[in-house]
Design an enzyme around this catalytic site. Structure first.
Site, mmCIF file in Angstrom:
data_model
loop_
_atom_site.group_PDB
_atom_site.id
_atom_site.type_symbol
_atom_site.label_atom_id
_atom_site.label_comp_id
_atom_site.label_asym_id
_atom_site.label_seq_id
_atom_site.Cartn_x
_atom_site.Cartn_y
_atom_site.Cartn_z
ATOM 1 N NE ARG A 112 -51.243 52.070 -30.236
ATOM 2 C CZ ARG A 112 -50.331 51.438 -30.949
ATOM 3 N NH1 ARG A 112 -49.249 52.089 -31.382
ATOM 4 N NH2 ARG A 112 -50.463 50.163 -31.256
ATOM 5 C CE LYS A 165 -43.413 47.642 -35.373
ATOM 6 N NZ LYS A 165 -43.729 47.213 -33.992
ATOM 7 N NE ARG A 200 -50.755 45.876 -30.021
ATOM 8 C CZ ARG A 200 -50.271 46.917 -29.331
ATOM 9 N NH1 ARG A 200 -50.767 47.214 -28.142
ATOM 10 N NH2 ARG A 200 -49.313 47.642 -29.832
ATOM 11 N NE ARG A 242 -47.418 52.675 -27.647
ATOM 12 C CZ ARG A 242 -47.210 51.714 -28.527
ATOM 13 N NH1 ARG A 242 -46.309 51.875 -29.483
ATOM 14 N NH2 ARG A 242 -47.899 50.597 -28.467
ATOM 15 N NE ARG A 290 -49.142 44.289 -37.380
ATOM 16 C CZ ARG A 290 -48.829 45.493 -36.884
ATOM 17 N NH1 ARG A 290 -48.542 46.491 -37.675
ATOM 18 N NH2 ARG A 290 -48.790 45.666 -35.595
#
Ligand code: AP5
Length: 210
Positions: free
Chosen positions: A155, A15, A166, A122, A88
């Site tokens: 992160r 996203k 998640r 990532r 969300r």
């Protein structure tokens, strides 16, 4: 052209990557609640201190907290934006409906194994929020942001265990929004497991169709 957009989908679906592209291409502000929360945490604001454990553990921050941050940021951008990571929950979606009319919601669909692999690969720039990937989308110099030279970071919630939590949270709390927006006739599904350019092409087709 549709300009009031939501990018909806599980963690790691791409996203943010695609929001950045669409935002530059159409000069739309990219509003990402995850980035807003990480910024509050880095600045150790009252809100950031309260949100830190939720974000680190992959739990959703309370609706009223996120709604308040969002309302403030959306104030100047009512006519066009790319909203990434918000809403969300159904409560957040109803709140958003009370302050703005949406043009399109893009649902980024990808299988769990793809999502987890992307998440653990990532790296992000803590200064400008640029997103890299250590396997396919590397910075020019290892470990350093191409834009501003800042050292890239992992992160705090990007490990396999929190990523799985998640993703589970997405299916429990956020996935009902797919039907919510389908019923409003503004939902489009994007095959997010495709390579970067193909995902971008699919998105542009949706945004430029009437
Ligand atoms: P947030 O920051 O929103 O994280 P997320 O939704 O979990 O989404 P991600 O950032 O993990 O994934 P993405 O889809 O943006 O993927 P990306 O483009 O980076 O939220 C973090 C936390 O904040 C939440 O857990 C919660 O605690 C809190 N929060 C945020 N919003 C909230 C809200 N509204 N309410 C309550 N709490 C909230 O891509 C991932 C990787 O894949 C990158 O490395 C990228 O390079 C790579 N990649 C992307 N596309 C491709 C492709 N096509 N092919 C190969 N690799 C790709």
């Amino acid at each position: 052209m549709k300009t009031r957009l939501i990018f909806l989908g599980p963690p790691g679906a791409g996203k943010g990557t695609q929001a950045s592209i669409v935002s530059s291409r159409f000069s739309l502000p990219w509003l990402a609640t995850g980035d807003m929360l990480r910024d509050e945490i880095a600045r150790k604001t009252t809100l950031g201190i309260a949100a830190k454990n939720y974000v680190d553990d992959g739990k959703l921050v309370a609706d009223e907290v996120v709604n308040a941050i969002l309302k403030e940021r959306l104030r100047e951008h009512r006519n066009g934006f790319v909203l990434d990571g918000y809403p969300r929950t159904i409560e957040q979606a109803e709140y958003l409906d009370s302050i703005v009319t949406l043009d399109k919601v893009l649902f980024f669909d990808a299988p769990e194994d793809v999502l987890v692999e992307r998440i653990i690969n990532r790296r992000i720039c803590p200064a400008c929020n640029a997103v890299y990937n250590i396997s396919e989308y590397k910075p020019k110099v290892d470990g350093v942001c191409d834009r501003d030279g800042t050292r890239l970071e992992l992160r705090s919630d990007d490990n396999a265990q929190v990523a799985s939590f998640r993703i589970k949270t997405f299916w429990e709390k956020t996935a009902p929004l797919v039907s919510y927006y389908f019923e409003k006739d503004i939902l489009a599904k994007i095959t997010a497991s495709l390579p970067f350019d193909e995902v971008t092409r699919e998105i542009l087709q949706v945004l430029e169709s009437d």
